[in-house]
Design a protein around this motif. Structure first.
Motif, short mmCIF file in Angstrom:
data_model
loop_
_atom_site.label_atom_id
_atom_site.label_comp_id
_atom_site.label_asym_id
_atom_site.label_seq_id
_atom_site.Cartn_x
_atom_site.Cartn_y
_atom_site.Cartn_z
N VAL A 164 11.31 28.39 -16.41
CA VAL A 164 11.51 28.73 -15.01
C VAL A 164 12.26 27.60 -14.30
O VAL A 164 11.93 26.43 -14.46
CB VAL A 164 10.15 28.97 -14.31
N CYS A 165 13.26 27.97 -13.52
CA CYS A 165 14.08 27.00 -12.81
C CYS A 165 13.26 26.29 -11.73
O CYS A 165 12.55 26.93 -10.95
CB CYS A 165 15.26 27.71 -12.16
N PRO A 166 13.36 24.97 -11.64
CA PRO A 166 12.72 24.25 -10.54
C PRO A 166 13.29 24.72 -9.21
O PRO A 166 14.47 25.07 -9.11
CB PRO A 166 13.09 22.78 -10.81
N ILE A 167 12.47 24.71 -8.19
CA ILE A 167 12.87 25.28 -6.91
C ILE A 167 13.99 24.49 -6.23
O ILE A 167 14.73 25.03 -5.39
CB ILE A 167 11.64 25.40 -5.97
N ASP A 168 14.15 23.22 -6.59
CA ASP A 168 15.15 22.38 -5.94
C ASP A 168 16.44 22.25 -6.74
O ASP A 168 17.27 21.38 -6.45
CB ASP A 168 14.57 20.99 -5.67
N LYS A 169 16.66 23.11 -7.73
CA LYS A 169 17.83 22.99 -8.60
C LYS A 169 18.62 24.30 -8.60
O LYS A 169 18.03 25.38 -8.65
CB LYS A 169 17.39 22.66 -10.03
N PRO A 170 19.97 24.25 -8.56
CA PRO A 170 20.76 25.47 -8.69
C PRO A 170 20.46 26.18 -10.01
O PRO A 170 20.44 25.54 -11.06
CB PRO A 170 22.20 24.96 -8.63
#
Length: 253
Positions: A232-238
């Protein structure tokens, strides 16, 4: 060295519209002389790097039509192949892959009358701004202001055996073969893939995400217990940068 197939959704995964443009983003798509599609410079750099790995087949897999996909100007980062029209058409360096096209037509042919029936049913209605059959493969509907797309999609599903999917104001009516999971499986077989990675951000991407050895998703929006493995992509990364960095990391293992 294992052969990796990386199938990746396009809009809101590798690129985004002008509505979500951030400072420093690069325009890679022009529509009617206006800037339409953007991505980050780092995304283009990572995509270029990924293209240098001979054991990785990077394939954008999108609902976009041929015409919509070819508007994108990747520059040196351009993938060698792409699956468009929800995987029913394969584009390579010389254009449309004829064998892929013919095989897709065979699977969609039994439902061409159903596509035409629904097109004629929906086209005159004021509820829809656009209704069109895309590249002979599926039906696309864009809802007018004030129309509830989800409710409309449910109503349409009751009228047809096609797979009805809703994304914002857009409604897609797909024959069973016009499916990203089917397309990814066909491509994996064609190249003899040993490991499959898929990235996407919507319900339309779920079939290919579930079938992949590793599914890459934005935040927690698409968590599903059927994934073999998920990141899952971190919330602060594109999301685009997270996806490509993850794939590159696997290539270097």
């Amino acid at each position: 060295m294992r052969k990796i197939l990386f199938t990746c959704d396009l809009d809101n995964t590798l690129l985004h519209s002008y509505k979500h443009k951030q400072d420093g983003d690069v325009c890679i798509e022009i529509l009617k002389e206006k800037e339409q599609g953007f991505t980050t410079p780092k995304t283009l750099e990572l995509l270029w790097q990924l293209n240098t790995y001979e054991n990785v087949c990077t394939v954008p897999l999108t609902t976009r039509s041929v015409e919509q996909y070819t508007r994108i100007k990747w520059g040196a980062a351009a993938p060698k192949t792409a699956l468009v029209t929800n995987g029913t058409l394969l584009l390579n360096g010389t254009g449309i892959d004829e064998q892929w096209w013919e095989d897709s037509l065979k699977t969609v042919l039994p439902l061409k009358e159903e596509l035409q029936r629904l097109y004629e049913l929906l086209s005159p209605q004021e509820s829809f701004i656009r209704v069109r059959i895309v590249d002979e493969m599926y039906l696309f509907v864009y809802c007018a202001q004030g129309v509830d797309p989800k409710e409309t999609a449910e109503q349409l599903q009751a009228l047809t055996s096609l797979n009805v999917q809703c994304a914002g104001k857009k409604i897609y009516l797909f024959p069973p073969a016009a499916n990203k999971g089917v397309a990814a499986a066909r491509m994996a077989e064609r190249i003899g893939a040993d490991f499959r990675i898929a990235a996407g951000d919507s319900a339309i991407d779920l079939p290919m995400l579930k079938a992949a050895d590793l599914a890459l998703i934005p935040y927690n929006d698409l968590i599903n217990e059927e994934y073999k493995q998920c990141a899952v992509c971190p919330i602060d990364k594109p999301f685009s940068e997270f996806v490509l960095e993850t794939v590159l990391g696997i290539c270097c293992e």
